[in-house]
Design a protein around this motif. Sequence first.
Motif, PDB file in Angstrom:
ATOM      1  N   SER A   1       0.848  -1.188   0.000  1.00  0.00           N
ATOM      2  CA  SER A   1       0.000   0.000   0.000  1.00  0.00           C
ATOM      3  C   SER A   1       0.885   1.240   0.000  1.00  0.00           C
ATOM      4  CB  SER A   1      -0.924  -0.007   1.221  1.00  0.00           C
ATOM      5  OG  SER A   1      -1.846   1.050   1.173  1.00  0.00           O
TER       6      SER A   1
ATOM      7  N   PHE B   1       1.358   4.062   2.878  1.00  0.00           N
ATOM      8  CA  PHE B   1       0.373   3.902   3.955  1.00  0.00           C
ATOM      9  C   PHE B   1       1.070   3.809   5.314  1.00  0.00           C
ATOM     10  CE2 PHE B   1      -2.283   1.571   6.896  1.00  0.00           C
ATOM     11  CZ  PHE B   1      -3.518   2.176   6.736  1.00  0.00           C
TER      12      PHE B   1
ATOM     13  N   ASP C   1      -7.458   2.951  -4.335  1.00  0.00           N
ATOM     14  CA  ASP C   1      -7.265   1.606  -3.800  1.00  0.00           C
ATOM     15  C   ASP C   1      -8.510   0.754  -4.026  1.00  0.00           C
ATOM     16  OD1 ASP C   1      -4.768   2.288  -3.014  1.00  0.00           O
ATOM     17  OD2 ASP C   1      -5.179   2.395  -0.871  1.00  0.00           O
TER      18      ASP C   1
ATOM     19  N   THR D   1      -0.133  -0.574  -4.952  1.00  0.00           N
ATOM     20  CA  THR D   1      -1.121   0.485  -5.148  1.00  0.00           C
ATOM     21  C   THR D   1      -0.455   1.838  -5.369  1.00  0.00           C
ATOM     22  OG1 THR D   1      -1.391   1.153  -2.832  1.00  0.00           O
ATOM     23  CG2 THR D   1      -2.612  -0.796  -3.556  1.00  0.00           C
TER      24      THR D   1
ATOM     25  N   GLN E   1      -2.669   4.988  -4.717  1.00  0.00           N
ATOM     26  CA  GLN E   1      -3.574   6.041  -4.253  1.00  0.00           C
ATOM     27  C   GLN E   1      -2.892   7.092  -3.375  1.00  0.00           C
ATOM     28  OE1 GLN E   1      -7.611   5.149  -2.475  1.00  0.00           O
ATOM     29  NE2 GLN E   1      -6.605   6.026  -0.661  1.00  0.00           N
ATOM     30  N   ASN E   2      -2.091   6.669  -2.431  1.00  0.00           N
ATOM     31  CA  ASN E   2      -1.518   7.600  -1.459  1.00  0.00           C
ATOM     32  C   ASN E   2      -0.125   8.099  -1.844  1.00  0.00           C
ATOM     33  OD1 ASN E   2      -3.705   7.641   0.430  1.00  0.00           O
ATOM     34  ND2 ASN E   2      -3.151   5.545   0.974  1.00  0.00           N
TER      35      ASN E   2
ATOM     36  N   THR F   1      -8.222   4.433   2.116  1.00  0.00           N
ATOM     37  CA  THR F   1      -7.559   3.127   2.030  1.00  0.00           C
ATOM     38  C   THR F   1      -8.136   2.171   3.068  1.00  0.00           C
ATOM     39  OG1 THR F   1      -5.489   4.044   1.185  1.00  0.00           O
ATOM     40  CG2 THR F   1      -5.350   1.921   2.300  1.00  0.00           C
TER      41      THR F   1
ATOM     42  N   THR G   1      -9.931  -1.224   2.075  1.00  0.00           N
ATOM     43  CA  THR G   1      -9.340  -2.478   2.551  1.00  0.00           C
ATOM     44  C   THR G   1     -10.381  -3.327   3.274  1.00  0.00           C
ATOM     45  OG1 THR G   1      -7.177  -1.403   2.772  1.00  0.00           O
ATOM     46  CG2 THR G   1      -7.482  -3.469   3.950  1.00  0.00           C
TER      47      THR G   1
END
Length: 736
Positions: free
Chosen positions: A349, A352, A495, A523, A525-526, A567, A571
């Motif tokens: 991730s 994250f 995500d 991933t 996204q962040n 996220t 998740t």
Amino acid sequence: MDGANGNAQNSGDNHGDAQNGANDHRDAVDWRKHPIRAWRAWYGRYKQTRFYQTWAKRPKFSYGAYVVIMFALIEIANMFLLWSVTPKLAYDPTAKTSLVMQVMDGTYHWLANTAGILNFFALGILYLICVTVTNRFWIGTAFFGAIAGITAFAGKAKVAMRNEPIIPSDLGFLTGNGGGGENVASFVTDDLRPTINAGISLVIWFVVICMLLQFIDRRSTFIYCSWRHPIASPKNIFGLVCRVLAPVLSIWLMVSYATGLAIPGSRTRELADEVGYVPRLWDVMEDSQYAGATTTFLSLTNVKAMEEEPGYNEQAMKTIARRYEQAATRINKERTSTLTDNTVIMVLSESFSDPNRVPGVHFNTDPMPFIRSLGDVTTAGLMLSPGYGGGTANIEFQQMTGLSMANFSDTMLSPYQQLVPTRPKMYSFNQMWNQACGSTSCSVGFHPFLQSFYLRGVNYKKFGFSHLYTLDSDPKIKYAGTYHGAVADSTSVTDERAYKNVVEEVRANTSGDKPAQYIELVTMQNHSPYPDLYGSENEFHAANDSQGVPGNEMGVHSEYAKGVQRTDEATEQFLNDLDAIDRPITVVFYGDHLPGIYTTASQDKENELALHETNYFIWSNAASKSHDTKLPEADAAYTSSNFFMAQAAQQLDSKISPYLALLDELHAAVPAISRMGSWSSDGSPTYLNSKGEPIDPKSLSAEAKQLLDDYRMVQYDMTVGENYLQQMGFMDLPKQ
């Protein structure tokens, strides 16, 4: 009498003609018997001809002219190489201007920036090598132009097809070693063909012109040298010394420059830094655009992966193999299941982490309540990361292979760029699933970004994945939507959408009653940056009660926290979807590193450890016998990504290979290992105990030191050595 005299004269003439014929005959014989003497005789006569006298007066180019020509050609070559890594600059065959003018018009303004300066210096050294080795200015120029031209046009083709510049591993196709290189011809599409054809024509004409100029230039050699009479005069001695030293020094200069670029703190690197050189090896395309294609190539040519292991040989590896074969046998007596009967999903991730763990940062609304709650029912804890603000692929590499950045030399900034493409083969854990099902179809990867990022497209293929689905793969990743905020739209795939690709893959595999899989998801996204997407609708602006943090920095923290919340929600849905599938599935989820947004916290060296710890968990679905299994705190509270597969096997009660036995025992002795600061290559190995406290290496037990020594030797064998262990079955799971 006159008649007699005439007859005599005629007789004499006839005799003379006969004599000349005999001489001509002797000359013909001399050519065969004495070619050198015959050549000298002919050349002596030739030098008396009017043509030679005129030809001998042809111009001799001065060294000043050579310097001007070299400077101009280096700049032109520089422009072509800058053009080759700039996708927006394309050759237009319908334009009124030539290819050369199009290139010069598009790149001249970059010559004074970092890429232009560093490229110029490297190309200048290359030019010197070509000229001093051949000792012919124009022949050397032809070689230089051909090398630069071929590199530029091959690079343009590769950038167009794969969005990657030429790197050293691409030369593997010349030797048949692969290494991620492909035949340049395979890059050429119909759209590229006019560019390549124009390039081939340009290079050929350039070489032909140089050959003609070499013939016209009366200065045949660049450095005067007499090999026949090397010590006949001071001039000859000086010429011989210069002739020998010039190419040696030129080559030494190139080797020193290329080697120094990869070593922070070296004199070469300091000089490069002064003109703005900042390596961006996480993306070689970006690095080539900012530092120059030549600089990127040279910085990847001679990287030392590990320090030499004096005791390394086949017998030493057999000893290590036996040691951990025994350990695996001992561990496997207590375990009952087969690892590859489970579908294992690794989720990296991007960036994250728990914002509330950062010193000085606090939100009174929990951005990750679901993932935090998992710690009560399944294995969860903190992962020690070698990166802060970057270095994703390094953490991914550790997780994929079980190897540690801590064992590499300081010059190894990114194994994905500097190591994996250069190895004939590279072990990764997904290969256990491939071996179990007899096909690469049992391992697949997803990354909602580009194949070229960290060279994943090349590396995943070498790892044995059947496919890596990305935004630019064929076929592409299926679900790739982004968020639409109240203020602006995000640019990275969410995500939620990234997870959907994995769920669909698992469902399709289950419905077809196919073997279990290994799935890798990375991933995006962040990933930075963190723009203001939601404005006042982002509840984390109001929930941010951090102390001692500037307002603008707090705003970025709040935007990031919103991404963490999304996220967390995605998740939870992801695990719920997997829970509904009637097949044993285990997810290893981890953040690769903290985002580089904590400026205030990072100014205090006491916070370094906290800024290198991210969250992870290992979760098994309801169909798994290990559902709701939670490893003991000593085995879970702290870890590093190289231990994830050993921990997953422990949670699944699965039998393991000798390699996993080594990782299992090492994790028990040294729970977390990292080279903190490895992103800038100025850190030393960090070891944590089960409480997250740094361990003094001198205080380690003899057993722990033995494990670390064996681990380093194993890594040496896998990354530098002969791969003895893989040939011995060290990585193979026990047969059922």
